[in-house]
Design a protein around this motif. Structure first.
Motif, PDB file in Angstrom:
ATOM      1  N   PRO A 156       0.828  -1.212   0.000  1.00 51.12           N
ATOM      2  CA  PRO A 156       0.000   0.000   0.000  1.00 51.12           C
ATOM      3  C   PRO A 156       0.862   1.262   0.000  1.00 51.12           C
ATOM      4  CG  PRO A 156      -0.775  -1.570   1.651  1.00 51.12           C
ATOM      5  CD  PRO A 156       0.517  -2.116   1.097  1.00 51.12           C
ATOM      6  N   SER A 157       0.445   2.257  -0.771  1.00 52.13           N
ATOM      7  CA  SER A 157       1.240   3.474  -0.885  1.00 52.13           C
ATOM      8  C   SER A 157       0.350   4.672  -1.229  1.00 52.13           C
ATOM      9  CB  SER A 157       2.282   3.254  -1.994  1.00 52.13           C
ATOM     10  OG  SER A 157       3.126   4.353  -2.110  1.00 52.13           O
ATOM     11  N   ARG A 158       0.614   5.814  -0.606  1.00 51.35           N
ATOM     12  CA  ARG A 158      -0.015   7.113  -0.950  1.00 51.35           C
ATOM     13  C   ARG A 158      -1.516   6.959  -1.216  1.00 51.35           C
ATOM     14  NH1 ARG A 158       5.102   8.637  -4.915  1.00 51.35           N
ATOM     15  NH2 ARG A 158       6.625   8.141  -3.332  1.00 51.35           N
ATOM     16  N   GLU A 159      -2.174   6.317  -0.285  1.00 50.48           N
ATOM     17  CA  GLU A 159      -3.553   5.890  -0.549  1.00 50.48           C
ATOM     18  C   GLU A 159      -4.565   7.018  -0.623  1.00 50.48           C
ATOM     19  OE1 GLU A 159      -3.316   2.615   2.485  1.00 50.48           O
ATOM     20  OE2 GLU A 159      -4.319   1.562   0.851  1.00 50.48           O
ATOM     21  N   ARG A 160      -4.139   8.233  -0.219  1.00 52.81           N
ATOM     22  CA  ARG A 160      -5.086   9.366  -0.299  1.00 52.81           C
ATOM     23  C   ARG A 160      -4.907  10.183  -1.572  1.00 52.81           C
ATOM     24  NH1 ARG A 160      -5.669  12.075   5.370  1.00 52.81           N
ATOM     25  NH2 ARG A 160      -4.190  13.468   4.377  1.00 52.81           N
ATOM     26  N   VAL A 161      -3.952   9.777  -2.423  1.00 59.59           N
ATOM     27  CA  VAL A 161      -3.736  10.509  -3.676  1.00 59.59           C
ATOM     28  C   VAL A 161      -4.574   9.831  -4.772  1.00 59.59           C
ATOM     29  CG1 VAL A 161      -1.985  11.223  -5.373  1.00 59.59           C
ATOM     30  CG2 VAL A 161      -1.403  11.157  -2.928  1.00 59.59           C
ATOM     31  N   ALA A 162      -5.341  10.650  -5.519  1.00 63.04           N
ATOM     32  CA  ALA A 162      -6.339  10.103  -6.461  1.00 63.04           C
ATOM     33  C   ALA A 162      -5.726   9.123  -7.473  1.00 63.04           C
ATOM     34  CB  ALA A 162      -7.040  11.243  -7.186  1.00 63.04           C
ATOM     35  N   ALA A 163      -4.570   9.474  -8.045  1.00 62.92           N
ATOM     36  CA  ALA A 163      -3.979   8.608  -9.084  1.00 62.92           C
ATOM     37  C   ALA A 163      -3.686   7.217  -8.516  1.00 62.92           C
ATOM     38  CB  ALA A 163      -2.697   9.239  -9.623  1.00 62.92           C
ATOM     39  N   TYR A 164      -3.397   7.145  -7.234  1.00 60.41           N
ATOM     40  CA  TYR A 164      -3.072   5.857  -6.607  1.00 60.41           C
ATOM     41  C   TYR A 164      -4.351   5.058  -6.337  1.00 60.41           C
ATOM     42  CZ  TYR A 164       1.705   7.464  -6.308  1.00 60.41           C
ATOM     43  OH  TYR A 164       2.966   7.893  -6.645  1.00 60.41           O
ATOM     44  N   GLN A 165      -5.426   5.775  -6.053  1.00 60.94           N
ATOM     45  CA  GLN A 165      -6.712   5.088  -5.872  1.00 60.94           C
ATOM     46  C   GLN A 165      -7.172   4.494  -7.196  1.00 60.94           C
ATOM     47  OE1 GLN A 165      -8.930   8.376  -4.260  1.00 60.94           O
ATOM     48  NE2 GLN A 165      -8.037   8.155  -2.221  1.00 60.94           N
ATOM     49  N   HIS A 166      -7.002   5.246  -8.284  1.00 60.46           N
ATOM     50  CA  HIS A 166      -7.389   4.735  -9.611  1.00 60.46           C
ATOM     51  C   HIS A 166      -6.546   3.522  -9.978  1.00 60.46           C
ATOM     52  CE1 HIS A 166      -8.783   9.069 -10.569  1.00 60.46           C
ATOM     53  NE2 HIS A 166      -9.739   8.371  -9.984  1.00 60.46           N
ATOM     54  N   LEU A 167      -5.249   3.634  -9.719  1.00 60.68           N
ATOM     55  CA  LEU A 167      -4.350   2.521 -10.057  1.00 60.68           C
ATOM     56  C   LEU A 167      -4.768   1.253  -9.318  1.00 60.68           C
ATOM     57  CD1 LEU A 167      -1.630   1.435 -11.289  1.00 60.68           C
ATOM     58  CD2 LEU A 167      -0.605   2.026  -9.091  1.00 60.68           C
ATOM     59  N   ARG A 168      -5.065   1.420  -8.031  1.00 54.77           N
ATOM     60  CA  ARG A 168      -5.430   0.244  -7.242  1.00 54.77           C
ATOM     61  C   ARG A 168      -6.687  -0.416  -7.823  1.00 54.77           C
ATOM     62  NH1 ARG A 168      -6.903  -0.418  -0.798  1.00 54.77           N
ATOM     63  NH2 ARG A 168      -7.318  -2.647  -1.012  1.00 54.77           N
ATOM     64  N   ALA A 169      -7.690   0.401  -8.128  1.00 60.73           N
ATOM     65  CA  ALA A 169      -8.941  -0.152  -8.672  1.00 60.73           C
ATOM     66  C   ALA A 169      -8.662  -0.893  -9.977  1.00 60.73           C
ATOM     67  CB  ALA A 169      -9.940   0.983  -8.891  1.00 60.73           C
ATOM     68  N   ASP A 170      -7.828  -0.289 -10.807  1.00 65.18           N
ATOM     69  CA  ASP A 170      -7.518  -0.855 -12.112  1.00 65.18           C
ATOM     70  C   ASP A 170      -6.776  -2.195 -11.993  1.00 65.18           C
ATOM     71  OD1 ASP A 170      -7.680  -0.554 -14.774  1.00 65.18           O
ATOM     72  OD2 ASP A 170      -5.821   0.592 -14.985  1.00 65.18           O
ATOM     73  N   VAL A 171      -5.739  -2.202 -11.142  1.00 64.40           N
ATOM     74  CA  VAL A 171      -4.940  -3.422 -10.957  1.00 64.40           C
ATOM     75  C   VAL A 171      -5.828  -4.530 -10.390  1.00 64.40           C
ATOM     76  CG1 VAL A 171      -3.108  -4.436  -9.513  1.00 64.40           C
ATOM     77  CG2 VAL A 171      -2.684  -2.312 -10.751  1.00 64.40           C
ATOM     78  N   GLU A 172      -6.658  -4.180  -9.419  1.00 65.94           N
ATOM     79  CA  GLU A 172      -7.473  -5.217  -8.777  1.00 65.94           C
ATOM     80  C   GLU A 172      -8.532  -5.758  -9.739  1.00 65.94           C
ATOM     81  OE1 GLU A 172      -8.519  -3.664  -4.881  1.00 65.94           O
ATOM     82  OE2 GLU A 172      -6.421  -3.839  -4.255  1.00 65.94           O
ATOM     83  N   GLN A 173      -9.039  -4.907 -10.606  1.00 65.58           N
ATOM     84  CA  GLN A 173     -10.004  -5.377 -11.606  1.00 65.58           C
ATOM     85  C   GLN A 173      -9.311  -6.321 -12.601  1.00 65.58           C
ATOM     86  OE1 GLN A 173     -11.562  -2.487 -14.401  1.00 65.58           O
ATOM     87  NE2 GLN A 173     -13.626  -3.242 -14.032  1.00 65.58           N
TER      88      GLN A 173
END
Ligand code: GDG
Length: 488
Positions: free
Chosen positions: A326-343
């Motif tokens: 987990p990293s920089r979880e409050r930054v929007a680009a990181y939230q998008h990346l996480r959603a994308d990778v998990e999908q």
């Protein structure tokens, strides 16, 4: 006995803070606050490479470390830990948002990593960055002994060199950039490019991961602030004639310490247990990254997905473990990346997994060092595919753990590590077809050839470890040109 001034007993003297000959400034202190089972609070060393490197230079002389303690609000008092004097710098919640998540990770990080995602520019983020850098500089100035060596770390603190010089012209100032320094065409986008360069030019010596980074910095000074430059040095524009040297000093890992850990019987046992728990695959592939868009996780998954879909690889014989810390979880680009990778992981497992044998084991966790060493030892192929990375220590850690000469490293050309480890299976992660071929080559190359490659990679890291990095940096700082008023 000295005569005592009248009234000396009644007026208590204010103790001056102790000062140190070596002062490190980094965004974070090398400790984390933990709450024990009994509810007590204590500080535990964070096991980063920088901490180990500093150990090697601080055991001969006591040093101080200036940094944020990791939580917003008023800072804890200074304290000593493992022989290092820790000086916490406080950040308010708003400063964490504007200086750290904002300017550092929403403005500088994308610009310095080839604008893989768009950078955001906000004047209030810049203002907070200036204020926080001033606070770091004030703390450094307070604990630095006369003529001390001050070593400032990374992109979050680029204004600290000049601020420290104003407050303490007697100290010697070095700065090391852990991430790339971008080509001038990208750096020029920054509305605050001039002050950032002037901030860095407060140093005596600037260290970079690659020669290309040092060259990019020198070129930016020439083109954007019209400084006079020579190969590897810049003359500051304040008329003093002072020269600042910029050179590559690539960071590394604690080869001896990490290899010893990897050899521990408990790590061997855990390595076997990991393979067993994955169903004893014939081939285990591994990715270990902070969940960051620079690391090329999506490109890696795409290549793997296509190899599975084409039937060239597949479970249960083959599996991929992807640790995404987990990293920089409050930054929007990181939230998008996480959603994308998990999908994507969900889709690969849904389409291409078999009962009881997922094609990807995705772990969004942080693990102890022992577990990382066991994973490295268990992996037949290590996938390091960043789109841009200052160095990438994971690549060096993997080869350090492979004292058995087993395994194969797939390494992106866009990492600093590739410039030292070019015998690895090189890839351009943007070229998915090429990446697939490289993965297959890493799998299919005969074992004796892979052992030869691994031996060469290990030799490089063994001879260029993190202790040598720290010693080289400080030697370069000491050798930096004297200021005109202090010498020739
Ligand atoms: C920046 C630059 C440069 C990761 N997950 C866990 C864990 N890690 C450790 C790795 C490695 C470190 O974190 C990550 O270092 P990297 O070099 O791969 O990447 P960044 O975090 O982006 O670091 C980079 C570096 O600074 C040093 O100059 O190389 O280019 O971007 O050591 O092993 N460690 C543990 N548990 C985890 O879950 N214990």
């Amino acid at each position: 006995m000295e005569p005592r001034p009248p009234g000396a007993d009644s007026v208590p003297s204010i103790p001056k803070p102790k000062t140190y000959d070596l002062v490190i400034a980094a965004n974070r202190l090398p400790v984390d606050r933990v709450v024990t089972e009994s509810g007590a609070t204590e500080w535990r060393r964070s096991p980063g490479g920088l901490v180990t490197a500093m150990d090697s230079v601080m055991h001969t002389q006591p040093g101080a470390w200036v940094g944020w303690a990791g939580e917003p609000g008023s800072p804890p008092d200074r304290f000593d830990e493992d022989g290092v004097h820790l000086v916490p710098v406080g950040l308010s919640a708003e400063e964490v948002h504007r200086y750290y998540e904002g300017f550092s990770n929403g403005t500088l990080w994308p610009i310095y990593h080839d604008v893989i995602v768009a950078a955001s520019f906000h004047r209030e983020w810049w203002a907070a960055y200036q204020h926080v850098n001033q606070r770091f500089a004030a703390a450094v100035a307070e604990v630095a002994a006369p003529g001390a060596r001050v070593w400032i770390q990374d992109y979050q603190l680029q204004l600290v060199p000049a601020y420290v010089r104003t407050l303490r012209p007697d100290v010697r100032i070095g700065w090391f950039n852990h991430i790339p320094f971008p080509p001038v065409e990208l750096f020029a986008q920054l509305p605050w490019r001039g002050p950032l360069l002037e901030g860095l030019l407060g140093a005596d010596f600037l260290g970079f991961q690659r020669q290309a980074d040092a060259r990019n910095f020198v070129r930016a000074c020439r083109q954007l602030i019209h400084a006079e430059t020579r190969a590897g040095s810049v003359t500051v524009t304040d008329g003093s004639g002072r020269r600042v040297r910029a050179a590559a000093i690539p960071i590394s890992v604690d080869f001896k310490g990490l290899e010893a850990l990897a050899r521990e019987p408990s790590v061997t046992a855990r390595m076997q247990e990991i393979r067993r728990s994955l169903g004893d695959p014939k081939l285990l592939m591994l990715g270990v990254d902070r969940l960051d868009y620079t690391k090329g996780i999506r490109h890696r998954l795409k290549a793997y997905q296509e190899l599975l879909a084409e039937g060239r690889l597949g479970p249960p014989e083959v599996t991929l473990v992807q640790v995404a810390t987990p990293s920089r979880e409050r930054v929007a680009a990181y939230q998008h990346l996480r959603a994308d990778v998990e999908q994507t992981v969900g889709r690969i497992n849904g389409d291409l997994g078999v009962m009881g044998y997922p094609a990807v084991h995705y772990l969004h966790h942080s693990y102890p060092r022992e577990e990382m060493a066991a994973l490295f030892r268990a992996a037949d192929v290590m996938l390091v595919t960043p789109l841009r990375d200052g160095m990438n220590l994971v690549a060096k850690e993997y080869v350090t753990c492979r004292f058995d000469l087993g395994g194969a490293l797939v390494l992106s050309e866009f990492t600093g590590a590739w410039h030292e480890l070019h015998q690895a299976f090189s890839c351009n992660p943007h070229d998915i077809e090429g990446l697939k071929q490289t993965i297959m080559r890493a799998i299919d190359t005969p074992a004796p050839e892979k052992r030869r490659i691994m031996r060469a990679l290990r030799r490089r890291v063994a001879e260029h470890d993190v202790q040598r990095w720290a010693a080289r940096f400080l030697a370069a700082l000491d050798a930096a040109p004297d200021r005109p008023e202090h010498g020739p």
